[in-house]
Design a protein around this motif. Structure first.
Motif, PDB file in Angstrom:
ATOM      1  N   VAL A  57       0.824  -1.207   0.000  1.00 38.79           N
ATOM      2  CA  VAL A  57       0.000   0.000   0.000  1.00 38.79           C
ATOM      3  C   VAL A  57       0.860   1.259   0.000  1.00 38.79           C
ATOM      4  N   VAL A  58       0.301   2.303  -0.603  1.00 39.42           N
ATOM      5  CA  VAL A  58       0.839   3.662  -0.503  1.00 39.42           C
ATOM      6  C   VAL A  58      -0.111   4.455   0.378  1.00 39.42           C
ATOM      7  N   ILE A  59       0.438   5.303   1.235  1.00 40.28           N
ATOM      8  CA  ILE A  59      -0.387   6.067   2.171  1.00 40.28           C
ATOM      9  C   ILE A  59      -0.402   7.537   1.755  1.00 40.28           C
ATOM     10  N   PRO A  60      -1.575   8.080   1.386  1.00 40.51           N
ATOM     11  CA  PRO A  60      -1.666   9.509   1.064  1.00 40.51           C
ATOM     12  C   PRO A  60      -1.256  10.374   2.250  1.00 40.51           C
ATOM     13  N   PHE A  61      -0.758  11.563   1.947  1.00 46.36           N
ATOM     14  CA  PHE A  61      -0.294  12.422   3.042  1.00 46.36           C
ATOM     15  C   PHE A  61      -1.445  13.007   3.843  1.00 46.36           C
ATOM     16  N   ASN A  62      -2.628  13.205   3.209  1.00 48.23           N
ATOM     17  CA  ASN A  62      -3.747  13.720   3.995  1.00 48.23           C
ATOM     18  C   ASN A  62      -4.582  12.565   4.538  1.00 48.23           C
ATOM     19  N   VAL A  63      -5.003  12.716   5.782  1.00 44.13           N
ATOM     20  CA  VAL A  63      -5.768  11.674   6.466  1.00 44.13           C
ATOM     21  C   VAL A  63      -7.247  11.933   6.188  1.00 44.13           C
ATOM     22  N   SER A  64      -7.855  11.096   5.365  1.00 47.15           N
ATOM     23  CA  SER A  64      -9.244  11.316   4.963  1.00 47.15           C
ATOM     24  C   SER A  64     -10.047  10.038   5.140  1.00 47.15           C
ATOM     25  N   CYS A  65     -11.321  10.218   5.495  1.00 45.19           N
ATOM     26  CA  CYS A  65     -12.161   9.065   5.831  1.00 45.19           C
ATOM     27  C   CYS A  65     -12.736   8.378   4.602  1.00 45.19           C
ATOM     28  N   GLY A  66     -12.909   9.136   3.506  1.00 49.51           N
ATOM     29  CA  GLY A  66     -13.475   8.568   2.290  1.00 49.51           C
ATOM     30  C   GLY A  66     -14.985   8.511   2.255  1.00 49.51           C
ATOM     31  N   ASP A  67     -15.662   8.926   3.333  1.00 43.67           N
ATOM     32  CA  ASP A  67     -17.118   8.773   3.408  1.00 43.67           C
ATOM     33  C   ASP A  67     -17.885  10.074   3.627  1.00 43.67           C
ATOM     34  N   CYS A  68     -17.230  11.131   4.064  1.00 38.64           N
ATOM     35  CA  CYS A  68     -17.944  12.355   4.430  1.00 38.64           C
ATOM     36  C   CYS A  68     -18.317  13.167   3.183  1.00 38.64           C
ATOM     37  N   PHE A  69     -19.020  14.278   3.399  1.00 34.64           N
ATOM     38  CA  PHE A  69     -19.432  15.143   2.293  1.00 34.64           C
ATOM     39  C   PHE A  69     -18.233  15.624   1.487  1.00 34.64           C
ATOM     40  N   ASP A 129       9.704   2.701  -6.075  1.00 29.49           N
ATOM     41  CA  ASP A 129       9.668   3.997  -6.752  1.00 29.49           C
ATOM     42  C   ASP A 129       8.545   4.088  -7.783  1.00 29.49           C
ATOM     43  N   ARG A 130       8.101   2.957  -8.300  1.00 29.73           N
ATOM     44  CA  ARG A 130       7.016   2.972  -9.273  1.00 29.73           C
ATOM     45  C   ARG A 130       5.752   3.598  -8.666  1.00 29.73           C
ATOM     46  N   PHE A 131       5.527   3.381  -7.367  1.00 27.37           N
ATOM     47  CA  PHE A 131       4.262   3.778  -6.752  1.00 27.37           C
ATOM     48  C   PHE A 131       4.396   4.784  -5.605  1.00 27.37           C
ATOM     49  N   LEU A 132       5.588   4.908  -5.030  1.00 23.03           N
ATOM     50  CA  LEU A 132       5.772   5.719  -3.826  1.00 23.03           C
ATOM     51  C   LEU A 132       5.232   7.133  -3.973  1.00 23.03           C
ATOM     52  N   PHE A 133       5.404   7.726  -5.144  1.00 23.29           N
ATOM     53  CA  PHE A 133       5.080   9.140  -5.306  1.00 23.29           C
ATOM     54  C   PHE A 133       3.584   9.402  -5.422  1.00 23.29           C
ATOM     55  N   LEU A 134       2.770   8.326  -5.386  1.00 19.37           N
ATOM     56  CA  LEU A 134       1.325   8.511  -5.237  1.00 19.37           C
ATOM     57  C   LEU A 134       0.978   9.123  -3.887  1.00 19.37           C
ATOM     58  N   SER A 135       1.889   9.048  -2.931  1.00 22.83           N
ATOM     59  CA  SER A 135       1.622   9.577  -1.593  1.00 22.83           C
ATOM     60  C   SER A 135       1.483  11.092  -1.591  1.00 22.83           C
ATOM     61  N   VAL A 194      -1.468  -1.251  -4.252  1.00 19.79           N
ATOM     62  CA  VAL A 194      -0.704  -1.266  -5.503  1.00 19.79           C
ATOM     63  C   VAL A 194      -0.158  -2.673  -5.730  1.00 19.79           C
ATOM     64  N   PRO A 195       0.156  -3.005  -6.984  1.00 17.47           N
ATOM     65  CA  PRO A 195       0.617  -4.366  -7.285  1.00 17.47           C
ATOM     66  C   PRO A 195       1.989  -4.660  -6.691  1.00 17.47           C
ATOM     67  N   LYS A 196       2.224  -5.921  -6.440  1.00 18.07           N
ATOM     68  CA  LYS A 196       3.559  -6.357  -6.054  1.00 18.07           C
ATOM     69  C   LYS A 196       4.391  -6.544  -7.317  1.00 18.07           C
ATOM     70  N   GLY A 197       5.695  -6.485  -7.152  1.00 13.58           N
ATOM     71  CA  GLY A 197       6.572  -6.705  -8.298  1.00 13.58           C
ATOM     72  C   GLY A 197       7.525  -5.556  -8.539  1.00 13.58           C
TER      73      GLY A 197
END
Length: 394
Positions: free
Chosen positions: A82-94, A155-161, A148-151
């Protein structure tokens, strides 16, 4: 666990902390495999000390492997990557439903009057322990982590954070018209990635502005028209207008923010506040804090009339003197804000392939052990050794 912690201005150390534990049934614990050093971390290193407590764990660009999940977690399993976004968000609120995850109503830090909580970024944003550590507790495990996929290498995915969604939003907010020109002030990690994304999205002319040789060379190698600030003392706007039919850039991205070069009065004010006790400094910064606005003033100067400025560099002043007459007279549109990471993930994930159109696999210039992070902070701040993007490995 070992973690990078704040101890004072320009004083960060790798200390031993208790391992994080599951607190809520929707939590997960990840073992961090890579974690980035962001330009905004330098604001903590230098300017925002009054809002930190000694021992705070820094960092907001982590990824890793799920080690443990809470009893209510259904969409993650131990071993997931998993990649962890920098902002902490619940995904469910308005707000999350509006794609404004940086304004999440569940984690808004209302006692500070701020938006969504952030990992590793002062009490202004919730005092949440950060990701420059061996382990990290992550809330909202069914919504917040990006699987994110394994393999491929991290660096392929880290910058999604942070880097990728921040740059994507910066280009989106810039609203470059068809056939238009985008000028980017600052070619650090975010500005560099803004240029790559703009080119990928078909912007015909990208102008990159900086004063660091390695940054300029890296952007030029990818086809960016670069301008060296050191060669344009007072005439940079003329240089931009010269290549834009005398008008200026249609859109400008300010990827520098509060600590821009060339603002001696604001720089002196920031240093003076840094000498005060934290309680006094915090009060002053809340009411009368000023940024070094050189980059923003430059953006206002070089954008054409009726153009757009997109601010992705972090600003923190509460009493900044803005040239409102010029903004109004030139009919400039300004958009800004923390990146809403999850909003842009569907656009970005399809680009993280072996073809690597954005060059993420080779984006980091330095891979450094977490144990050496204190030295890396200093190197990155001083722009030494070609350090453009630093990644720590715990």
């Amino acid at each position: 666990m070992r973690a990078l912690t704040w101890h004072g201005k320009r004083d960060v150390r790798v200390d031993t902390h208790p391992d994080p534990i599951i607190k809520d049934p929707t939590d997960t614990i990840i073992k961090v495999t890579s974690t980035g050093l962001c330009g905004s971390d330098l604001h903590l290193y230098e300017v925002l000390g009054p809002f930190l407590t000694e021992g705070d764990i820094l960092g907001h660009e982590p990824m890793g492997i799920v080690e443990e999940i809470g009893s209510a977690v259904t969409d993650l399993a131990v071993g997931d990557r998993v990649v962890i976004p920098f902002n902490v968000s619940c995904g469910d609120c308005f707000m999350c439903g509006q794609g404004l995850h940086s304004q999440c109503e569940t984690t808004q830090v209302r006692e500070q009057g701020m938006g969504a909580a952030l990992f590793g970024y002062t009490k202004l944003y919730g005092g949440v322990p950060g990701g420059q550590a061996e382990y990290l507790r992550v809330p909202f495990a069914d919504k917040l982590p990006i699987k994110v996929p394994k393999g491929p290498a991290d660096d392929r995915f880290l910058f999604l954070s942070d880097v990728l969604p921040t740059a994507w939003q910066g280009v989106e907010y810039a609203a470059v018209p068809p056939g238009g020109t985008l000028a980017i002030i600052g070619l650090g990690p975010i500005g560099d990635m803004c240029a790559r994304i703009a080119q990928h999205r078909g912007v015909e002319r990208v102008i990159g502005i900086d004063l660091v040789d390695e940054r300029l060379a890296r952007a030029a190698a990818r086809g960016v028209h670069t301008l060296d600030l050191r060669d344009h003392h007072g005439d940079l706007a003329d240089a931009v207008r010269e290549v834009t039919n005398g008008r200026g850039a249609d859109s400008v991205i300010d990827a520098v923010g509060m600590e821009a070069h060339g603002a001696p009065v604001a720089s002196l004010a920031q240093r003076a506040v840094g000498l005060l006790p934290d309680s006094a400094a915090e009060k002053i910064m809340r009411r009368a804090g000023v940024d070094r606005l050189e980059a923003l003033r430059l953006a206002i100067d070089i954008v054409r009339r009726g153009g757009t400025i997109s601010l992705v560099g972090v600003y923190g002043g509460m009493a900044d003197p803005l040239p409102m007459l010029t903004l109004f007279d030139k009919q400039i549109q300004v958009r800004m804000g923390q990146a809403n990471v999850h909003r842009w993930v569907p656009d970005l994930l399809p680009l993280l392939t072996d073809d690597d159109p954005l060059g993420v696999d080779t984006f980091a210039t330095h891979k450094i052990a977490l144990a050496d992070a204190p030295e890396a902070y200093g190197m990155f701040q001083r722009k030494e050794n070609g350090a453009i993007k630093v990644v720590f490995t715990p």
